[in-house]
Structure formats: C-alpha cells, structure tokens
Motif scaffolding. Structure first.
Motif, PDB file in Angstrom:
ATOM      1  N   THR A 145       0.818  -1.226   0.000  1.00 21.13           N
ATOM      2  CA  THR A 145       0.000   0.000   0.000  1.00 21.13           C
ATOM      3  C   THR A 145       0.845   1.267   0.000  1.00 21.13           C
ATOM      4  OG1 THR A 145      -0.146   0.021   2.403  1.00 21.13           O
ATOM      5  CG2 THR A 145      -1.887  -1.143   1.205  1.00 21.13           C
ATOM      6  N   PHE A 146       2.139   1.154  -0.235  1.00 25.36           N
ATOM      7  CA  PHE A 146       3.056   2.291  -0.234  1.00 25.36           C
ATOM      8  C   PHE A 146       3.006   3.075   1.068  1.00 25.36           C
ATOM      9  CE2 PHE A 146       2.099   1.516  -4.697  1.00 25.36           C
ATOM     10  CZ  PHE A 146       3.378   1.348  -5.205  1.00 25.36           C
ATOM     11  N   GLY A 147       2.903   2.375   2.194  1.00 27.13           N
ATOM     12  CA  GLY A 147       2.926   3.020   3.501  1.00 27.13           C
ATOM     13  C   GLY A 147       1.608   3.608   3.928  1.00 27.13           C
ATOM     14  N   PHE A 161       2.820   1.286  12.329  1.00 23.91           N
ATOM     15  CA  PHE A 161       3.193   2.683  12.144  1.00 23.91           C
ATOM     16  C   PHE A 161       4.653   2.824  11.724  1.00 23.91           C
ATOM     17  CE2 PHE A 161       4.885   6.676  13.827  1.00 23.91           C
ATOM     18  CZ  PHE A 161       4.095   7.568  13.124  1.00 23.91           C
ATOM     19  N   ILE A 162       5.547   2.066  12.358  1.00 23.37           N
ATOM     20  CA  ILE A 162       6.968   2.131  12.004  1.00 23.37           C
ATOM     21  C   ILE A 162       7.179   1.637  10.573  1.00 23.37           C
ATOM     22  CG2 ILE A 162       9.270   1.237  12.571  1.00 23.37           C
ATOM     23  CD1 ILE A 162       8.255   3.278  14.574  1.00 23.37           C
ATOM     24  N   ALA A 163       6.536   0.541  10.190  1.00 20.05           N
ATOM     25  CA  ALA A 163       6.678   0.021   8.826  1.00 20.05           C
ATOM     26  C   ALA A 163       6.139   1.021   7.807  1.00 20.05           C
ATOM     27  CB  ALA A 163       5.968  -1.320   8.692  1.00 20.05           C
ATOM     28  N   ASP A 164       4.974   1.621   8.085  1.00 17.58           N
ATOM     29  CA  ASP A 164       4.427   2.629   7.176  1.00 17.58           C
ATOM     30  C   ASP A 164       5.361   3.833   7.052  1.00 17.58           C
ATOM     31  OD1 ASP A 164       2.197   1.179   6.545  1.00 17.58           O
ATOM     32  OD2 ASP A 164       0.819   2.341   7.804  1.00 17.58           O
ATOM     33  N   ALA A 165       5.892   4.279   8.172  1.00 18.25           N
ATOM     34  CA  ALA A 165       6.794   5.440   8.143  1.00 18.25           C
ATOM     35  C   ALA A 165       8.062   5.129   7.352  1.00 18.25           C
ATOM     36  CB  ALA A 165       7.150   5.859   9.568  1.00 18.25           C
ATOM     37  N   MET A 166       8.600   3.925   7.500  1.00 14.48           N
ATOM     38  CA  MET A 166       9.827   3.579   6.760  1.00 14.48           C
ATOM     39  C   MET A 166       9.562   3.488   5.265  1.00 14.48           C
ATOM     40  SD  MET A 166      11.916   1.086   9.393  1.00 14.48           S
ATOM     41  CE  MET A 166      11.645  -0.282   8.399  1.00 14.48           C
ATOM     42  N   VAL A 167       8.417   2.941   4.873  1.00 13.88           N
ATOM     43  CA  VAL A 167       8.091   2.853   3.448  1.00 13.88           C
ATOM     44  C   VAL A 167       7.866   4.240   2.872  1.00 13.88           C
ATOM     45  CG1 VAL A 167       6.356   2.028   1.796  1.00 13.88           C
ATOM     46  CG2 VAL A 167       7.237   0.491   3.539  1.00 13.88           C
TER      47      VAL A 167
END
Length: 191
Positions: A145-147, A161-167
């Motif tokens: 979903t591209f973050g 949240f961390i994975a979304d922010a990194m993406v």
C-alpha cells in the motif's frame, strides 16, 4: 571539638538497581509477586491468542454487558478487552512473546524466593525481538500500500506505524535497508 561533615548526596542514574531497591524497601513477598505475574501473564496470553476482531470489546452500559452477544474470546468480555489492547494498540501477535517472558519472570520470582533477580539480563533482547517481529509482520501490507495501511491487524499499531513510516520515508525498496540493518544489529548483539 568535632567537626561535622556532611556527605554530598549521591546522584543515581535511572537503572534497574533503583527498582530492586524499591521492591526490597516495600518488602514484597517474591512468591506473591511471582504468582500475580504468572496469573496476569497467563490471562493476557490466553486473551491475546483467542482475540477475535468481531468480539464486542467495549460496552457503554451494564445492560449492554449482560445483553451482548456471546464473545468467542476464551476469557470472555474481559479477555476481549485485554486482547484488543494487546493486539491492536501494542505489538499484535508478537506481544505473545512478552506474555511468555513475563510468565518466565514470574516463575523465577516464585521459585527463587528472592527479588534480587528482578528482571533478567535479556530484557532488551525480548523487547527488541517483539518490536522487530511486529515491524516484519506489518511490512508486507505497508509494502503493497506504499505506507498507507488501512488495518494493523496482525502487527499492532506500533509495528504498523513504524513500517508505514519507513516505506513512506525510504520508498518501497529503500525501506528494506533499515529493516535488514536492524535485524543484523539484533543478531550481532544478542546471538
């Protein structure tokens, strides 16, 4: 004539020795503390592994509590609430590891009959392992979903949240480098 000297107050850093000292001053019976910790960790473990997102996990009145449909959580309505707190608002499935670790600490307190070994030396390892597992569980959805994940179901809000922010910050393929780096650092420090 005697000279009165005052010792300068010692400065203490915020570390585990303060917690151990506080427990000794309060004089908590290690068997009691261990039993409470074992009970709490088993209840939250069962509530987390039997979590069902379709269960009613909050109620606004006592009548709603007694007239609500049957919940599928093994601990009941309280388990549905505990499971939701642990599953959605912390680490998701990896929070099960923390429950097992807390049970291990409770067993040690109960068996050793002392609070000197309040927290094992591997505290940071278990927290980092839980954190890493939560990020890795959230990463596939963040990658697709591209973050912009809609639901942090298997990973909890922290890992999601961390994975979304990194993406979002590093892009799809660039976000692999911090994850691989953190995994390698974890392996070097703890294994």
């Amino acid at each position: 004539m005697k000279r009165i000297t005052k010792n300068a107050p010692k400065t203490q850093s915020a570390d585990i020795t303060q917690v151990v000292t506080a427990v000794k001053e309060i004089k908590i019976n290690p068997k009691t503390a261990g039993g409470i910790l074992i009970f709490f960790s088993v209840i939250t473990f069962l509530a987390t592994i039997s979590y069902n997102p379709n269960d009613i996990s909050r109620f606004s009145s006592i009548l709603e509590l007694f007239n609500s449909p049957q919940v599928s959580n093994w601990i009941g309505i309280i388990g549905a609430n505990l499971g939701r707190l642990q599953f959605i608002y912390t680490f998701g499935y990896p929070s099960i590891m923390l429950n097992v670790w807390l049970c291990f600490i409770g067993i040690n307190w109960f068996r050793l009959k002392t609070t000197d070994a309040l927290i094992p030396n591997r505290f940071a390892m278990y927290v980092n392992l839980t954190f890493l597992a939560s990020i890795l569980m959230a990463y596939p959805e963040s990658f697709q979903t591209f973050g912009r994940s809609n639901d942090y179901y298997p990973s909890g809000i922290i890992g999601g949240f961390i994975a979304d922010a990194m993406v979002r910050l590093f892009g799809k393929w660039g976000s692999l480098f911090p994850i691989v780096g953190f995994t390698l650092l974890f392996a070097k420090w703890y294994l």
